[in-house]
Design a protein around this motif. Structure first.
Motif, PDB file in Angstrom:
ATOM      1  N   CYS A  88       0.811  -1.223   0.000  1.00 63.62           N
ATOM      2  CA  CYS A  88       0.000   0.000   0.000  1.00 63.62           C
ATOM      3  C   CYS A  88       0.842   1.269   0.000  1.00 63.62           C
ATOM      4  O   CYS A  88       0.400   2.315  -0.468  1.00 63.62           O
ATOM      5  N   GLY A  89       2.044   1.190   0.576  1.00 66.59           N
ATOM      6  CA  GLY A  89       2.900   2.373   0.623  1.00 66.59           C
ATOM      7  C   GLY A  89       2.517   3.374   1.699  1.00 66.59           C
ATOM      8  O   GLY A  89       3.192   4.394   1.866  1.00 66.59           O
ATOM      9  N   ARG A  90       1.458   3.094   2.448  1.00 69.06           N
ATOM     10  CA  ARG A  90       0.966   4.072   3.420  1.00 69.06           C
ATOM     11  C   ARG A  90       0.953   3.560   4.855  1.00 69.06           C
ATOM     12  O   ARG A  90       0.996   4.335   5.800  1.00 69.06           O
ATOM     13  N   CYS A  91       0.853   2.256   5.049  1.00 70.36           N
ATOM     14  CA  CYS A  91       0.743   1.734   6.415  1.00 70.36           C
ATOM     15  C   CYS A  91       2.076   1.899   7.149  1.00 70.36           C
ATOM     16  O   CYS A  91       3.098   2.216   6.552  1.00 70.36           O
ATOM     17  N   CYS A  94       4.925  -0.273   5.647  1.00 69.10           N
ATOM     18  CA  CYS A  94       5.466   0.249   4.389  1.00 69.10           C
ATOM     19  C   CYS A  94       6.334   1.477   4.652  1.00 69.10           C
ATOM     20  O   CYS A  94       7.444   1.605   4.110  1.00 69.10           O
ATOM     21  N   CYS A 102       3.282  -5.376   4.909  1.00 70.66           N
ATOM     22  CA  CYS A 102       2.196  -4.433   4.593  1.00 70.66           C
ATOM     23  C   CYS A 102       0.841  -4.951   5.090  1.00 70.66           C
ATOM     24  O   CYS A 102       0.539  -6.138   5.004  1.00 70.66           O
ATOM     25  N   ASP A 103       0.037  -4.015   5.596  1.00 71.53           N
ATOM     26  CA  ASP A 103      -1.297  -4.373   6.096  1.00 71.53           C
ATOM     27  C   ASP A 103      -2.266  -4.724   4.972  1.00 71.53           C
ATOM     28  O   ASP A 103      -3.265  -5.396   5.213  1.00 71.53           O
TER      29      ASP A 103
HETATM   30 ZN   LIG Z   1       1.457  -1.120   3.473  1.00 71.47          ZN
END
Ligand SMILES: [Zn+2]
Ligand SMILES: [Zn+2]
Length: 326
Positions: A88-91, A94, A102-103
């Protein structure tokens, strides 16, 4: 359960394949490795797969079309697609450099369609250029056996004596990494699997035997690749004080109850989950320098069920790779 798509008619016209979405590439698959994880997917041992998913997460192919916004690849490039299809690049994982945890990840051949096919799409940001030394079939097992093996090995790279339990595709690559780095390799196989034991010795293992045997000297580290929980107490019994046991598989049968003495003495057990793109970058740089040589047996894509059956029966040595019709 058999892999139900293997006998389905194969796509023969490229135009029937949809153009890739933004950020994605369309590949003509030239090879796809068979991983033990594919058996877990096919057997329904992993939660929430994509319904009717196409397995396969060791994909090598050539780019035939590019979606909007793709940098770094052009039509005709050879690329590899691994298990981590996207993160996701956001959790917090990440953002902390642990995209393997990653979630909301997506996994090739599990929650995304994979490479047991003539064509596949991939998120270009999670695909890799492949070192030119490798043929397509040789390169395929690098995408999971190599990458997950490498991530597992990094946790025991300082072990002088390294045990490897389950001497299949990942193990035969890790053995080459370890021997190159001066480690003594001790290979453990199913009792009587003389082919795997011979391969281990040919690759430089100091010792090869059955998993129930004790190595001649205590191990400083060990990796279990076989999905067999009862190997955990066996491997702990072979570990010296302070040793680390890495569990490299995504699924394992239950680990039996065991006396605390097996863990006492600051022995450590830990799992390895998935991979990061940094792992891939490092491994694809080091593999051709060693050079790691995957031992592969190729099968026609239409023989996928037979190949899976042979892997399941423990009849394959090294890595199995599916090759679609040209
Ligand atoms: Zn993530
Ligand atoms: Zn795999």
């Amino acid at each position: 359960m058999a892999f139900e798509r293997a006998g389905a008619p194969l796509v023969s016209v490229e135009r029937t394949v949809a153009a890739p979405r933004r950020g994605h590439i369309l590949l003509r698959v030239s090879a796809c490795g068979i991983c033990r994880t594919d058996l877990h997917v096919i057997d329904g041992e992993l939660a929430d797969p994509k319904p009717h998913v196409i397995p396969g997460h060791e994909i090598i192919g050539r780019v035939v079309a590019i979606g909007a916004g793709v940098d770094g690849f052009k039509v005709g490039d050879r690329v590899g697609v691994p298990w981590l299809g996207s993160a996701c690049g956001r959790c917090e994982f990440c953002r902390g450099g642990r995209e393997n945890l990653c979630d909301s990840p997506r996994f090739t051949g599990y929650t995304l369609d994979g490479g047991y096919a003539q064509f596949a799409t991939a998120d270009a940001a999670y695909a890799f250029a492949i070192p030119s030394q490798y043929s397509d079939a040789e390169a395929a097992p690098l995408m999971c056996a190599g990458l997950i093996g490498y991530r597992s090995w990094k946790l025991v790279r300082n072990a002088r004596r390294l045990g490897i339990y389950g001497f299949g595709a990942a193990a035969h690559i890790v053995a080459q990494l370890a021997v190159f780095h001066g480690q003594e390799v001790y290979a453990f196989t199913r009792a009587g699997d003389t082919a795997a034991q011979k391969l281990a010795r040919d690759l430089g293992a100091r010792w090869a035997g059955a998993s129930e045997e004790m190595p001649p000297k205590p191990l400083d580290g060990a990796i279990i690749f076989a999905p067999v929980g009862p190997l955990v107490p066996l491997a702990l019994a072979a570990l010296a004080k302070g040793g680390t046991l890495v569990l490299g598989g995504i699924h394992m049968t239950p680990i039996p109850a065991m006396p605390y003495e097996l863990l006492w003495g600051e022995r450590v057990i830990r799992s390895v989950a998935n991979l990061t793109r940094q792992d891939a970058k490092e491994f694809l740089e080091i593999a051709p320098r060693i050079p790691i040589r995957p031992h592969v047996t190729t099968f026609d894509l239409t023989d996928a069920n037979a190949a899976i059956g042979r892997l399941r029966a423990g009849e394959l040595t090294g890595a199995a790779v599916l090759v679609p019709p040209a």
